[in-house]
Every structure is written in C-alpha cells, then in structure tokens.
Design a protein around this motif. Structure first.
Motif, short mmCIF file in Angstrom:
data_model
loop_
_atom_site.label_atom_id
_atom_site.label_comp_id
_atom_site.label_asym_id
_atom_site.label_seq_id
_atom_site.Cartn_x
_atom_site.Cartn_y
_atom_site.Cartn_z
N GLU A 144 -9.86 2.22 5.20
CA GLU A 144 -10.25 0.81 5.09
C GLU A 144 -9.26 -0.07 5.86
N TRP A 149 -6.81 8.02 -1.07
CA TRP A 149 -5.94 7.45 -0.04
C TRP A 149 -6.20 7.97 1.37
N MET A 164 0.84 -1.21 0.00
CA MET A 164 0.00 0.00 0.00
C MET A 164 0.87 1.25 0.00
N ARG A 195 -8.39 4.34 1.16
CA ARG A 195 -7.77 3.05 1.44
C ARG A 195 -7.13 2.98 2.82
#
Length: 301
Positions: free
Chosen positions: A41, A32, A8, A38
């Motif tokens: 998440e 992001w 990532m 993300r």
C-alpha cells in the motif's frame, strides 16, 4: 510521509517480536509483506508524493522494506533452527516394523494347494482372457447354450476381440492342460473367474474357483468321491461330512453337486445345514474328443 514510514517500521518490528510459530509468521507476512500488505500500500501511494519529496520518500520506503523483510527472515530462520523436543540418538537401533498380514484369499489358496499337493495334484495355470473354444466349445457347451449369451459373460468389443471374453470358469485350464499334456495327469487349477452377477452378500462379478482334474485308466466315481472325502477332512477337519446329489453339467457325465454339512448361525444359534461347495463328475467323452484323448482308454473326473 517520512514520519508515517518511521511509524510503520516501528509497528512492524514491534509486532514481529510476538511472532513465535508458523501461523503467526504467516499472518505477519500477509499483513506486512503480502501482495495486499501495508508495504505494498505504501509503495502504491508513492505516486501521490510530490516531485520534490519523492526521492527521499522512495529511499526511506526501500529502507523500511529492507528492514522489515530482513527482521522477518532472521526471526523465522531462528525459530526453525531452534530444536524442540528430545534429541534423537541416530546411533540407536531403529524400532522393528510389524509385518503385514497375508490376505485371507491368499492364505486359503495356499492351504488348498498344500492339501491337493499331498494328494498328488500339481498346479496348472491358464489365461484369464479366453477364447470361446476353450471357455465353451471344448467343454461341450454348444453355440445354442444359454450360458453363452452376452448377458452372462464379459465379452470384449470389436470385430476381432468380440470373440474373446473373461473366463467364466477355471475349467478352461483343464482344456489347456489336456491339449499340452498326455495322460495320466493330475492337475488342479485355482484362479479368478468373471460373471456379470448382481452384487450382494454372496455374489460378485469376480470370484475365485478351484478345481481338480484326474485322468488315468479305470478312474471311476468311487475315486472321485474318495478324493472329495479326503480333501474335506484334510481341509475342514476330521469331522467334515459331505454328500453328492445328482446334477447336470455339459462337460461331465455323470454329474453331481457337492454339499458339506456346516454350522450356520441362525437367530444367534448354530444350526447344521448342507451348504453347496461346487459341482463334480466324470469327464464327458465329448470333452476328451475335443482335446484328442481316447475315451475308450482313459477316464477321469
């Protein structure tokens, strides 16, 4: 999980390299760093990590978050501080701003006042919110006159204010001038008046009027017509031609309508026509009586 976080971080920093404008930076932030991005998440997925791995994963997640946010802010700040376009010489004199144009009504009023001023008239002012005495009674308009109806005037509401209205004519200024000034006097009144007319190409509920009042001994219709002819030629040009037609107004006797011959376009061609400019006449003795002026000694138009 740790491998996923390493991937990532690489993906985010690689994507950030290509961001170069405000739109790209905003898209990166949403993808992001946003509330549904993300990183969020990944943080939400921390609850699914085993108890033994959670300390290491949590630490690594914070490092990835700090790395991505730091790189994003640094790249964005660098882009904003980069100068694009020619340098500005702050010592160079500025460009002169163009002056605005005066409104056509303002110009017309000033031109009319200039002409009347050269003829000896001084400007008099009065309130736009009037009482019935100045707007009707003192002008010899009785209570029974149809012009006093609510359909033809803008009356204020309420028990007290119901007797107040927006003036329907600048003749109210004449009354106030005669109440406070002794004859001989020579004044002109210019301003907004209000009538509940249906709006079309030639009518509106607010418009401007101009009128003059001259009171002295032995003033006659000859003086009135001479003044109107002189004004027309001074304002419209030496070729101006006027005529007076017999008429009736409660506050003047005798009364007349003032017309002027003008070129009006019809079917693409100019055509001479008589156009009404307004009304005029000799001040009615009842108007003089209302303001305490002796109509046997003084006359006016």
């Amino acid at each position: 999980m740790l491998a996923d976080l390493d991937a990532m971080e690489r993906d985010a920093l690689t994507e950030l390299i290509s961001a170069s404008d405000a739109a790209a930076f905003e898209a990166f932030r949403v993808r992001w760093l946003g509330s549904s991005g993300r990183l969020r998440e990944a943080m939400n997925g921390l609850k699914n990590v085993s108890k033994d791995e959670k300390p290491a994963v949590g630490k690594r997640l914070n490092e990835v978050k700090a790395a991505i946010e730091g790189a994003f802010n640094a790249k964005k700040d660098a882009a904003q501080s980069t100068h694009v376009g020619p340098l500005v010489d702050v010592t160079e004199p500025g460009l002169a701003m163009a002056e605005g144009a005066r409104h056509v009504i303002t110009k017309t009023i000033d031109e009319i006042v200039d002409v009347l001023g050269r003829m000896g008239f001084t400007v008099a002012d009065g309130p736009e919110l009037e009482d019935e005495w100045h707007n009707f009674n003192a002008l010899n308009i009785p209570d029974s006159h149809p012009a006093r109806g609510h359909a033809d005037n803008f009356f204020l509401g309420g028990a007290v204010a119901g007797k107040l209205l927006l003036r329907t004519q600048t003749s109210t200024v004449q009354i106030r001038a005669m109440e406070t000034m002794k004859p001989p006097l020579k004044i002109c009144a210019i301003g907004r008046v209000y009538r509940p007319d249906a709006h079309d190409a030639t009518h509106y509920s607010m418009f401007h009027q101009v009128e003059g009042l001259y009171i002295d001994r032995n003033v006659s219709m000859v003086d009135l017509k001479t003044t109107l002819v002189q004004f027309a030629k001074a304002f419209f040009g030496p070729e101006a031609e006027i005529r007076l037609r017999p008429s009736f107004f409660p506050f003047t006797e005798p009364s007349a309508e003032l017309d002027m011959k003008m070129k009006i376009m019809k079917n693409g061609k100019p055509e001479w026509k008589w156009i009404e400019l307004g009304g005029c006449g000799m001040v009615d003795p009842n108007v003089f009586k209302a303001v305490g002026i002796d109509s046997e000694e003084w006359t006016g138009f």
